[in-house]
Scaffold this motif. Structure first.
Motif, PDB file in Angstrom:
ATOM      1  N   THR A  23      59.325  33.651  75.142  1.00 48.40           N
ATOM      2  CA  THR A  23      59.120  34.994  74.584  1.00 48.40           C
ATOM      3  C   THR A  23      59.218  36.050  75.673  1.00 48.40           C
ATOM      4  OG1 THR A  23      57.639  34.084  72.913  1.00 48.40           O
ATOM      5  CG2 THR A  23      57.504  36.454  73.321  1.00 48.40           C
ATOM      6  N   ILE A  24      58.528  35.801  76.790  1.00 45.57           N
ATOM      7  CA  ILE A  24      58.535  36.764  77.890  1.00 45.57           C
ATOM      8  C   ILE A  24      59.979  37.036  78.318  1.00 45.57           C
ATOM      9  CG2 ILE A  24      57.914  37.089  80.319  1.00 45.57           C
ATOM     10  CD1 ILE A  24      55.372  35.423  79.790  1.00 45.57           C
ATOM     11  N   GLN A  25      60.742  35.967  78.512  1.00 46.62           N
ATOM     12  CA  GLN A  25      62.102  36.175  79.006  1.00 46.62           C
ATOM     13  C   GLN A  25      62.976  36.877  77.959  1.00 46.62           C
ATOM     14  OE1 GLN A  25      63.476  33.251  81.643  1.00 46.62           O
ATOM     15  NE2 GLN A  25      65.641  33.834  81.435  1.00 46.62           N
ATOM     16  N   ILE A  34      52.970  41.683  78.908  1.00 49.93           N
ATOM     17  CA  ILE A  34      53.763  40.502  78.549  1.00 49.93           C
ATOM     18  C   ILE A  34      53.826  39.489  79.690  1.00 49.93           C
ATOM     19  CG2 ILE A  34      56.008  41.523  79.176  1.00 49.93           C
ATOM     20  CD1 ILE A  34      55.708  39.689  75.941  1.00 49.93           C
ATOM     21  N   SER A  35      53.823  39.948  80.936  1.00 47.38           N
ATOM     22  CA  SER A  35      53.927  39.017  82.067  1.00 47.38           C
ATOM     23  C   SER A  35      52.716  38.077  82.133  1.00 47.38           C
ATOM     24  CB  SER A  35      54.029  39.789  83.386  1.00 47.38           C
ATOM     25  OG  SER A  35      52.816  40.477  83.652  1.00 47.38           O
ATOM     26  N   ARG A  36      51.596  38.451  81.549  1.00 43.85           N
ATOM     27  CA  ARG A  36      50.385  37.641  81.612  1.00 43.85           C
ATOM     28  C   ARG A  36      50.188  36.805  80.356  1.00 43.85           C
ATOM     29  NH1 ARG A  36      47.117  38.827  85.646  1.00 43.85           N
ATOM     30  NH2 ARG A  36      46.789  36.588  85.446  1.00 43.85           N
ATOM     31  N   LEU A  37      51.114  36.922  79.402  1.00 38.33           N
ATOM     32  CA  LEU A  37      50.910  36.294  78.095  1.00 38.33           C
ATOM     33  C   LEU A  37      50.777  34.773  78.173  1.00 38.33           C
ATOM     34  CD1 LEU A  37      50.836  36.658  74.993  1.00 38.33           C
ATOM     35  CD2 LEU A  37      53.322  36.349  75.025  1.00 38.33           C
ATOM     36  N   ALA A  38      51.699  34.132  78.907  1.00 32.94           N
ATOM     37  CA  ALA A  38      51.667  32.663  78.958  1.00 32.94           C
ATOM     38  C   ALA A  38      50.370  32.185  79.592  1.00 32.94           C
ATOM     39  CB  ALA A  38      52.878  32.148  79.733  1.00 32.94           C
ATOM     40  N   ASP A  39      49.952  32.827  80.688  1.00 35.05           N
ATOM     41  CA  ASP A  39      48.676  32.471  81.318  1.00 35.05           C
ATOM     42  C   ASP A  39      47.522  32.673  80.355  1.00 35.05           C
ATOM     43  OD1 ASP A  39      49.883  31.863  83.688  1.00 35.05           O
ATOM     44  OD2 ASP A  39      49.445  33.797  84.640  1.00 35.05           O
ATOM     45  N   CYS A  40      47.533  33.813  79.670  1.00 37.16           N
ATOM     46  CA  CYS A  40      46.410  34.156  78.800  1.00 37.16           C
ATOM     47  C   CYS A  40      46.292  33.146  77.657  1.00 37.16           C
ATOM     48  CB  CYS A  40      46.573  35.579  78.269  1.00 37.16           C
ATOM     49  SG  CYS A  40      45.040  36.240  77.575  1.00 37.16           S
ATOM     50  N   GLY A  90      50.232  34.579  66.790  1.00 34.55           N
ATOM     51  CA  GLY A  90      50.289  35.880  67.441  1.00 34.55           C
ATOM     52  C   GLY A  90      51.640  36.545  67.438  1.00 34.55           C
ATOM     53  N   HIS A  91      51.552  37.859  67.638  1.00 36.85           N
ATOM     54  CA  HIS A  91      52.723  38.724  67.729  1.00 36.85           C
ATOM     55  C   HIS A  91      53.097  38.768  69.202  1.00 36.85           C
ATOM     56  CE1 HIS A  91      51.101  39.506  63.867  1.00 36.85           C
ATOM     57  NE2 HIS A  91      50.068  40.171  64.352  1.00 36.85           N
ATOM     58  N   VAL A  92      53.679  37.682  69.678  1.00 41.00           N
ATOM     59  CA  VAL A  92      53.784  37.501  71.124  1.00 41.00           C
ATOM     60  C   VAL A  92      54.769  38.456  71.783  1.00 41.00           C
ATOM     61  CG1 VAL A  92      52.804  35.225  71.434  1.00 41.00           C
ATOM     62  CG2 VAL A  92      55.143  35.422  70.570  1.00 41.00           C
ATOM     63  N   GLY A  93      55.677  38.999  71.009  1.00 40.92           N
ATOM     64  CA  GLY A  93      56.596  39.990  71.581  1.00 40.92           C
ATOM     65  C   GLY A  93      55.876  41.223  72.105  1.00 40.92           C
ATOM     66  N   ASP A  94      54.713  41.509  71.542  1.00 42.80           N
ATOM     67  CA  ASP A  94      53.872  42.620  72.017  1.00 42.80           C
ATOM     68  C   ASP A  94      52.824  42.172  73.025  1.00 42.80           C
ATOM     69  OD1 ASP A  94      54.996  44.417  70.088  1.00 42.80           O
ATOM     70  OD2 ASP A  94      53.684  43.560  68.563  1.00 42.80           O
TER      71      ASP A  94
END
Lengths: 465, 465
Positions: free
Chosen positions: A242-244, A351-357, A376-380
């Motif tokens: 998602t982040i990428q 977004i850069s912290r999403l995977a860690d979070c 979740g709405h991971v794009g946000d």
């Protein structure tokens, strides 16, 4: 039925005056009071003393004026789908149910905007727009009212592309705490004319005034729409993909994560057979060529993160089935845990912290022993863990509170917010100072005191005066 | 030099204390005072009593605290490019020039955001971002400071695709009227956590506090960019083509109108040889295939409205030359009218009314006998007629005022706003009630009184307390 204190003669007199104003559209029927004292999350029912059903802004203004005369609290009510105790009547207040204000007042096709009464629901609006080539994209899942969505600054699955209510409200009609009717904004797409009152009321949860009409941006339906689900080896891989995707600038219309536990619950509830793996639900909007290009770019990225099992849905019927399954997640979770209620968390991080979070949250959930699938709405950068709890098990509830507390702390440490879209209500009041600091909270209190000096507009929510 | 009244001993004492605080970064040099008492439009110079040059939020807070002690007005100053008298010192105030607060504090490539001090200009920021693949799109023409753009809710040529400052500010550091430093917003892309203080300060023109740091959204540079100019038989045709382009959903990055008079002035000033016809300046951003598709769709639409003479610019150097010419329009107009000054109008209407609004304005200008070429961000429904006036000709100035008054009335009748992007300042105070109504203006006054009870933050602008 915990409100003897408020049943004072003055309140009875007010209710009589409201009956004179609205006839049987003022009610004190016990079942209706109970129904209006709760949202959809765990917060205990706190019924109002009476519920009014006005038909227009003028009637709302008349109700507020009567309440202001006796300093009686007023709570605006849409569809009762809030999650943080926004409609709970803490002082046995007067509830203004806006559901009969459900007229679509105008649609301006050429300008792609419309004006609706606050009680119109998002599905009613989209049904009305069906043949116009336009649609209203904000989609928080439940069939919420536009007024409630505005008051809560709602967003949901399409926000990654189309923005939240913050970006899609052009103007408002509001009944102020003194019972005056004001208008904010214009139909122009931008303006630099003074303070942004529209944005001040968006997200104010009824604490600064009652929103009665909303002028909304609409969007053109895309030539091509393609939906898909795709599986990942774990939640972190899905989040990394998602982040990428976001960083590459692919204009995703929807990019939603559901962990394996949620997919399993959905399969049981909705009789679907999605692979019970960590999954992204996706939608691409654009021209035919544009969608094809987006899909190709997304597939390349996601394969780098171990994606498999792409399933595509292009026909409207198939897409609707896919998104209905996604939206049923909460109810699916309740169905597989009979007698439980949902404690819905809601954090949003850069977004850069999403995977860690998400990964840290997942480990935290596992350690807690709670059933708390992630969606979740991971794009946000926004995700929820829904903690399904037995309402009679105090120890379980305490554990859920602690898990939520840790989620919020983690999000704030990562530069995020305690609520991406559900709002503050009473449930997140305790996080306001850690998120905003004392100075900003004092400023919010000053705003509240200036616009509602008697503290009658949904008191006890957002700011503690 | 009209400020004997303010040169009272108390003010002298304050200036001494500011000198103790900042040394020679507090100045009363006459030339510097004069330079800080004006923007770029016709409003007469009103110099402050002193100008301070702080280096950080703490110094700004210390200045505001000293001013608050003596109820002395404070005006924040960026690059002095405002157009509605926003920086004019009406009471011989203390000016806070933020130009030495020009540090880019952080850039988060992965999250596509950054944090800058208020004095950083948009060109400095984009220069800094040059090799990052990111850019900051908001482009009001002049090389304005990010703080000034935030305070004025600026937009400009890219807003049709990337939004205005309203959509691109994630959070702020603000020095309040009491000299406290608060932070608003987070780095998360959305939040439902309480009142939207960020949006309240965006567009507040220094009347609610001094913005000292800004967290901004950045955007990815597109794989392909193509710019163009194209000529139309008349302004109405160009506007009609714009309307249809927007309604078709082509994601234009820029779509700007310049009438023949402006193109002629530019040719004279910039030594270009654009056909002296009513013209659209365009830019397309996207993938290579996406831009090709957009261009094809736009060409088809525009030919239906009689377009001709497409000239394309794809190399960065060529595109920059084209946009430099566009941005020089104002200075070109001044150059061909030696000794004149510009009276810049700024209305914005729903896109469906744009062609009517421009055509009626053009007829109005012709009847007035004034030289007032038209330029505008037509994708947003926003356009300007710059009325070039002889500052010594009172009759001409009165005519300009009347023309502007009619433009505003026309825009409001069409559902638009009296200012799309230049703000209220002192110049448009008189239109606030006709645009917003008495109730909304009273609410703005209440906000101002709550946040600035001494009325020292840029008093006399936006709201008349």
């Amino acid at each position: 039925m915990n409100r003897p204190a408020s049943r004072i003669p003055e309140r009875e007199n007010l209710i009589e005056r409201l009956r004179c104003l609205l006839g049987d559209r003022t009610t004190t029927s016990e079942s209706i009071l109970q129904q209006h004292g709760r949202g959809e999350s765990w917060h205990p029912v706190r019924p109002p003393d009476a519920v009014c059903f006005p038909r227009d802004s003028e009637e709302v203004a008349a109700i507020v004026k009567l309440c202001a005369e006796t300093s009686t609290p007023v709570i605006a009510f849409g569809t009762g789908t809030s999650l943080e105790g926004q409609v709970q009547a803490l002082q046995g207040d007067i509830c203004i149910d806006l559901s009969r204000m459900n007229t679509i007042l105008e649609v301006n096709n050429e300008d792609m905007d419309c004006r609706v009464q606050a009680g119109v629901t998002r599905r009613e609006l989209n049904q009305y727009l069906r043949d116009s080539g336009l649609f209203f994209p904000i989609d928080p899942g439940a069939n919420t009212s536009i007024g409630g969505m505005t008051a809560t600054r709602a967003s949901g699955t399409n926000a990654v592309r189309y923005g939240t209510m913050r970006e899609n409200v052009l103007g408002l009609t509001v009944v102020t705490a003194s019972g005056d009717i004001i208008k904010t904004g214009t139909r122009a797409r931008k303006s630099a004319a003074g303070y942004d009152l529209t944005r001040l009321f968006v997200g104010s949860e009824g604490t600064l005034g009652v929103i009665t009409e909303i002028c909304l941006r609409l969007h053109g339906r895309s030539e091509a729409i393609s939906a898909a689900i795709v599986n990942f080896p774990d939640v972190r891989s899905a989040a990394e993909a998602t982040i990428q995707t976001i960083q590459t600038g692919i204009p995703m219309a929807r990019i939603e994560i559901l962990d394996a536990a949620y997919v399993k619950a959905i399969n049981a509830y909705s009789e679907t057979d999605y692979p019970e793996l960590d999954t992204l639900f996706l939608e691409f909007h654009g021209t035919r060529a544009g969608v094809a290009e987006q899909v190709q770019m997304f597939e390349e990225i996601s394969r780098d993160f171990g994606a498999s099992g792409f399933q595509w849905a292009e026909q409207e019927e198939d897409r609707n089935r896919l998104w209905r399954a996604r939206h049923d997640a909460y109810y699916a979770g309740l169905a597989v845990n009979p007698g439980y209620c949902g404690y819905v968390t809601d954090v949003c991080v850069p977004i850069s912290r999403l995977a860690d979070c998400i990964a840290e949250t997942q480990a935290d959930i596992a350690a807690s022993g709670l059933f708390a699938p992630i969606i979740g709405h991971v794009g946000d950068g926004n995700f929820h863990s829904t903690i399904f709890i037995d309402p009679d098990d105090e120890a379980m509830f305490a554990k859920a509170l602690e898990l939520d507390q840790r989620m919020v702390r983690r999000a704030l440490e990562m530069g995020g917010t305690c609520t991406g879209e559900h709002g503050i209500g009473i449930g997140k009041l305790k996080h306001m100072r850690s998120e905003h600091g004392d100075g900003a909270v004092a400023l919010m209190q000053a705003l509240k005191a200036a616009l509602d000096p008697q503290n009658i507009m949904n008191p006890g929510k957002i700011v503690d005066c």
